[in-house]
Enzyme design. Structure first.
Site, short mmCIF file in Angstrom:
data_model
loop_
_atom_site.label_atom_id
_atom_site.label_comp_id
_atom_site.label_asym_id
_atom_site.label_seq_id
_atom_site.Cartn_x
_atom_site.Cartn_y
_atom_site.Cartn_z
N GLY A 90 -6.45 -10.47 8.47
CA GLY A 90 -6.17 -10.70 9.54
C GLY A 90 -5.18 -9.47 10.11
N LYS B 37 0.72 -1.27 -0.15
CA LYS B 37 0.07 0.10 0.02
C LYS B 37 0.78 1.24 -0.03
CE LYS B 37 -3.67 -0.51 2.43
NZ LYS B 37 -4.37 -0.64 3.66
N SER C 268 17.55 -40.30 -17.22
CA SER C 268 16.31 -39.96 -17.01
C SER C 268 16.25 -39.91 -15.41
CB SER C 268 15.36 -40.72 -17.68
OG SER C 268 13.94 -40.29 -17.20
N HIS D 68 -4.59 -32.19 6.62
CA HIS D 68 -4.48 -33.41 6.04
C HIS D 68 -5.32 -33.86 4.76
CE1 HIS D 68 -5.67 -37.82 6.17
NE2 HIS D 68 -4.37 -38.09 6.34
N ARG E 76 -3.04 -0.87 -6.49
CA ARG E 76 -2.41 -2.12 -6.61
C ARG E 76 -2.69 -2.89 -8.01
NH1 ARG E 76 -5.41 -4.83 -1.75
NH2 ARG E 76 -7.40 -4.84 -2.75
N ARG F 250 -3.13 3.23 8.45
CA ARG F 250 -3.57 1.99 7.82
C ARG F 250 -2.30 1.08 7.77
NH1 ARG F 250 -4.64 5.02 1.98
NH2 ARG F 250 -5.62 3.24 1.58
N TYR G 95 14.89 -32.29 -21.46
CA TYR G 95 13.65 -32.51 -21.39
C TYR G 95 12.97 -32.66 -20.20
CZ TYR G 95 14.10 -37.50 -21.62
OH TYR G 95 14.38 -38.70 -21.01
N CYS H 101 11.57 -37.76 -15.63
CA CYS H 101 10.36 -38.49 -15.69
C CYS H 101 9.59 -38.59 -14.48
CB CYS H 101 10.57 -39.86 -16.39
SG CYS H 101 11.47 -41.00 -15.59
N MET I 76 -4.59 -5.58 10.90
CA MET I 76 -5.45 -4.59 11.37
C MET I 76 -6.29 -3.78 10.46
SD MET I 76 -4.85 -1.45 14.23
CE MET I 76 -4.91 -0.09 13.03
P1 ADP Z 1 -7.97 -1.85 3.25
O1 ADP Z 1 -6.10 -2.34 3.34
O2 ADP Z 1 -8.70 -2.83 4.00
O3 ADP Z 1 -8.13 -1.72 1.85
P2 ADP Z 1 -7.62 0.91 3.55
O4 ADP Z 1 -6.25 1.27 4.46
O5 ADP Z 1 -7.30 1.01 2.20
O6 ADP Z 1 -7.73 -0.64 3.98
O7 ADP Z 1 -8.54 1.58 4.17
C1 ADP Z 1 -9.82 1.34 4.28
C2 ADP Z 1 -10.94 2.36 3.74
O8 ADP Z 1 -10.90 3.50 4.14
C3 ADP Z 1 -10.73 2.14 2.34
O9 ADP Z 1 -11.94 2.35 1.76
C4 ADP Z 1 -9.84 3.42 2.11
O10 ADP Z 1 -10.17 4.06 0.91
C5 ADP Z 1 -10.44 4.48 3.19
N1 ADP Z 1 -9.40 5.33 3.65
C6 ADP Z 1 -8.14 5.09 4.04
N2 ADP Z 1 -7.44 6.35 4.18
C7 ADP Z 1 -8.21 7.31 3.98
C8 ADP Z 1 -8.22 8.66 4.00
N3 ADP Z 1 -6.93 9.26 4.38
N4 ADP Z 1 -9.16 9.47 3.67
C9 ADP Z 1 -10.26 8.86 3.36
N5 ADP Z 1 -10.51 7.80 3.38
C10 ADP Z 1 -9.28 6.82 3.71
MG MG Z 2 -7.74 -0.39 0.85
#
Ligand code: ADP
Ligand code: MG
Ligand code: MG
Length: 906
Positions: free
Chosen positions: A106, A28, A788, A457, A341, A97, A876, A856, A108
């Site tokens: 998982g 990110k 082989s 398993h 991304r 974020r 091969y 093989c 935050m």
């Molecule tokens: P995730 O990894 O779950 O996508 P994000 O960090 O992208 O989490 O954020 C969750 C939501 O909050 C997303 O919809 C993102 O666009 C929004 N968001 C994150 N930072 C900001 C910000 N500075 N201003 C407005 N919206 C934000």
């Molecule tokens: Mg996001």
């Protein structure tokens, strides 16, 4: 100049990073920086590195200099924005974020609106001229912060919000007025105080610091750990933290938030794909709280922002040269980019997008090959459920082993075996499986479990067997005692009810979903043509990618095939020969009795009679095979398995003889047979009398096989064919064994040449499947024209375990403990088995520079292993006919990758 200590830098402004820095800044953060530097409208901010996280995780404390750096960056940000974090009359607000190198469930959740407090909420209201907005933002902060940072049960907030809506008689959060939200904030603060024993922190910097620490801690949360293990993401990468100044989509109808793809992740088509939600913040758009609108409608609401967004999407695609997914927010008509991304896509879309990008001139063929994988191609080759069929979805789990399976639900192994014996197709449903379930798994069409991940398993064993498996479908409650499964919503599946499971998507359906053949297989089979006007778009894309791979690759691809039918399919699939024809398969069925006679022979005459009965049959098999593969090499392996495999089961036979003796009519032949079975019984047949050892102790056996090959070749030649047989000796451990076999073979071949009046070129080589053979490869190459690598047996003998015996018993434990990343039978163990292969290839070629080298084992069709064999310099790989396209593609990818000098991607 004074020497300053070179301190590690832990914080990067968005202007300082770029997309290559994912290790340091997380995905990110790296992409936010990239967009910033592209001049796109990204709210300013900074990223705390994964290195800081690592220090924290090791010592339990942030590196001391990190705090100062954060302060410096925050001050710079405040300067730039002209307001201070949480400033009472005009607060700067930020989001905190998480963002690791690989995106991971998982981790935050993001906390928005950090910096709001009882004091600054009023300032925000004045600044925005909107009191409702300010209190809405504040209640969101307490809710998100309470849940993700302070660990308060999120439902408590949800319930309170519901309660507020009900009290007001409205259905959505936008209908709550400033006063309602103010009351809700008070309520939320009470919840926090009651649940945590402390007040919601009012100091802005404290809010931020606590949130940063919570992101670090979430790296080691249970869900994140489980996911990493399943996806084989290293546990020590750490996560970065992004601090991003807030922009607001909840400032009224001219504001909103949305998500978009630069093209359709399902089909690859270019167009406008995404969702938009007015007057909303963050995740609202994907949380399903209100109905979103298709992105195309934004054009009507806010044309300027829409046009700008389309332009940015094009910039991103051209820049990343790939499908991107994005998150954006519009604040009072001003567009902001919040994330991008390279987007996930389906296997089919991956192929289509790769060729589209070539057509657009954005990438070349070599790069296109890096955009798809053999695993994706394999996925496209499985039969699948008819997309047009009406289905009733029961739930979903982890797609553990691909395929589409339909059958009656059974809840224990015993029933699975019993029902399948009487011709029923069954799906074995268990909470989780263990080694006792093995028979049931074999008897089933597919396996469904409610617990365990990709290394459980069930998953490991199903993949080993090539069976469809969905595991860890936690929402399905499996009750094996009551023999039933309950889906969310209360639908109950009883024993005997039909279910359908999709091992490629993890979906579980009630009833029978019709299965359709894959168009990609139809294409490889030659039943569908890529050139046809109405050709499926996917088929065209696959066709082109295969052509790129074939042009690029150095490794040749052969098939493991034992009969003309398989050989012909292999040829259609692009095989350039047969790398392994197992002759033992020619000794089964009605012919088993002849083998029995050979084993029971007491005198030379009896033995010769038995052999000469087998000779014409063997020869006829070979004629067919050489004809099917005319002009291409066919490596025939002489008899390999222990002889007792051709004899009746020892227990069954003992019982039969005992019963006959009781009736006093014992059959002479049965008695002799029983003796032979006893004599040939072995504790470890895999390490017993088999392979070349058989050829050396049973006079005439190998000579007969060589004669059959030679005569078949001569016959084909005389019929103007172009047979290219190669004779392969299994389980050689020392060059002496091979020398003896070679002498005899050469004599037989000379006889056939003389008798048929044709010259035959029949190279003789050996399998390298014992450590000793690998270690003495220089000597063995004196007597072998080709090697082989039999990597299945080589893996067993190097590790000292037998696949059949151990895979079901302890592989799960080994995978869980991280001793293997993946089963060494699936992907070659490069460090152990692989290093023997590498050394033997080198030593063999030192003795005989034109020594031909192949593999093989099943690894010949495994993507990662194919890359390894390419790199070792084999000529091969040989694999089952169905895996040939995968091997071709991966051989092309390996060559393209090496050509560019890059390293393999995950
Ligand atoms: P995730 O990894 O779950 O996508 P994000 O960090 O992208 O989490 O954020 C969750 C939501 O909050 C997303 O919809 C993102 O666009 C929004 N968001 C994150 N930072 C900001 C910000 N500075 N201003 C407005 N919206 C934000
Ligand atoms: Mg996001
Ligand atoms: Mg073997």
């Amino acid at each position: 100049m004074p020497v300053t200590e070179d301190r590690q830098k832990f914080v990067y402004d968005f202007t300082e990073g770029n997309k290559e820095l994912k290790d340091l800044l997380g995905g990110k953060g790296a992409n936010l920086a990239e967009m910033t530097n592209l001049g796109l409208p990204v709210p300013p901010g900074f990223t705390i590195t994964t290195e800081a996280c690592k220090v924290y995780l090791e010592g339990g404390e942030e590196p001391p200099s990190m705090r100062d750096e954060v302060t410096a960056h925050l001050e710079a940000l405040e300067e730039r924005m002209g307001k201070k974090l949480g400033q009472a009359d005009n607060p700067l607000l930020v989001s905190v974020r998480s963002g690791a190198k690989f995106s991971m469930p998982g981790m935050m959740d993001t906390v928005l609106n950090i910096g709001l407090s009882d004091e600054s909420v009023a300032g925000l209201a004045v600044q925005a001229g909107d009191e409702r907005f300010a209190w809405d933002s504040y209640r969101r902060l307490i809710q998100m912060f309470g849940k993700t940072v302070l660990g308060v049960d999120g439902e408590l907030f949800e319930d309170a919000l519901e309660e507020a809506k009900r009290a007001k008689g409205v259905t959505t959060d936008v209908d709550l007025a400033a006063e309602d939200l103010k009351a809700l904030v008070a309520r939320f603060k009470d919840i926090v105080a009651k649940e945590t024993g402390r007040d919601f922190p009012q100091a802005p910097r404290e809010q931020m610091d606590l949130a940063i620490r919570a992101v670090f801690d979430s790296w080691n949360g249970d869900r994140a750990k489980l996911y990493r293990r399943q996806e084989r993401i290293p546990g020590d990468l750490g996560t970065a933290v992004n601090i991003c100044s807030m922009v607001f989509g909840n400032l009224g109808p001219d504001s909103g938030t949305g998500v978009a793809f630069t093209r359709d992740p399902a089909s690859g088509h270019q167009g406008v794909y995404g969702d938009y939600l007015q007057n909303a913040q963050g995740e609202d758009v994907v949380a399903g709280i209100r109905n979103t609108m298709p992105l195309a409608e934004l054009e009507r609401i806010d044309k300027a922002s829409y046009d700008q967004l389309m332009q940015i999407m094009e910039t991103l695609e051209t820049h990343y040269k790939d499908l991107c997914d994005i998150e954006f927010t519009i604040e009072r008509g001003k567009l902001w980019m919040l994330q991008t991304r390279v987007g996930k896509r389906t296997a089919g879309a991956a192929f289509r997008i790769a060729t589209q990008l070539v057509d657009q001139g954005l990438i070349d063929e070599a790069e296109a090959l890096q955009r798809v994988t053999g695993a994706q191609l394999a996925q496209l080759m499985f039969p699948r459920f008819d997309e047009k069929a009406k289905t009733e979805l029961l739930g979903r789990g982890i797609a553990a082993s691909p395929g589409a399976a339909v059958g009656r639900a059974v809840f224990d192994s015993y029933t699975a075996v019993k029902w399948s014996r009487s011709g029923e197709k069954v799906i074995l449903i268990r909470r989780e499986t263990n080694p006792d379930d093995l028979d049931g798994m074999i008897a089933s069409e597919g396996i469904l479990t409610s617990r365990g991940g990709k290394t459980s398993h069930a998953a490991v064993v199903a993949r080993g067997m090539g069976k469809t498996c969905v595991c860890g479908a936690e929402e399905l409650e499996v009750d094996t005692k009551q023999r039933k499964m309950t889906a969310p919503g209360g639908v109950v599946v009883q024993e005997g009810d039909v279910v359908s499971i999709d091992g490629s998507s993890g979906k579980v359906y009630l009833g029978e979903v019709p299965v359709v053949p894959s168009p990609v297989v139809e294409y490889f089979e030659g039943r569908m043509h890529a050139g046809a006007d109405d050709a499926d778009e996917l088929v065209q894309a696959v066709h082109r990618m295969m052509a790129y791979a074939d042009r690029m690759r150095r490794l040749r691809v052969r098939a493991n095939a034992d009969n003309a039918e398989d050989a012909l399919r292999a040829r259609r699939f692009g095989a350039q020969g047969i790398g392994l024809c197992r002759t033992e398969h020619m000794f089964l069925g009605e012919r088993r009795e002849m083998v029995e006679r050979l084993i029971l022979a007491d005198t030379d005459t009896e033995r010769e009679e038995a052999l000469s009965a087998l000779l014409p049959l063997q020869k006829a098999d070979f004629v067919e095979l050489f004809e099917a593969m005319d002009g291409l090499p066919v490596t025939v392996r002489l008899l390999d398995p222990p002889l007792h495999e051709f004899l009746p089961d020892i227990t069954e036979l003992s019982v039969r003889v005992a019963l006959a003796e009781a009736r006093e009519d014992a059959n002479e032949n049965d008695l002799r047979l029983l003796q032979a079975v006893h004599k040939l019984h072995e504790q470890n047949p895999m390490l017993g009398l088999r392979g070349v050892r058989l050829g050396l102790v049973i006079p005439g056996l190998f000579a007969m096989q060589v004669r059959a090959i030679a005569e078949a070749a001569a016959e084909r030649k005389n019929a103007k064919g172009d047979p290219r047989a190669e004779i392969m000796i299994p389980l050689v451990g020392t060059v002496q064994e091979l020398e003896i076999v070679r002498e005899e073979a050469e004599r037989v071949i000379a006889e056939v040449e003389a008798a048929s009046g044709t010259g035959l070129k029949l190279p003789l080589g050996t399998m390298i499947e014992l450590p000793r053979a690998a270690l003495t490869a220089d000597q063995i190459a004196e007597a072998a024209e080709f090697f082989s690598f039999g990597t299945n047996d080589l893996t067993q003998t190097v590790w000292g375990f037998s696949r059949d015996d151990v895979e079901a018993s302890f592989f799960t434990a080994y995978l869980e403990k991280g001793i293997f990343g993946v089963s060494p039978f699936e992907t070659i163990d490069k460090d152990g088995v692989g290093s023997l292969v590498r050394a033997a290839a080198k030593a063999g070629r030192a003795t005989r520079p034109d020594l031909k080298l192949g593999v093989c084992g099943e690894h010949g069709g495994d993507p990662e292993s194919v890359h390894f064999f390419h790199e070792v310099g084999l000529d091969y790989v040989s694999c089952s006919p169905f895996r040939i396209p995968v091997a071709r593609l991966e051989a092309g990818r390996a060559a393209a990758l090496n050509g560019k000098g890059g390293s393999d991607s995950r």
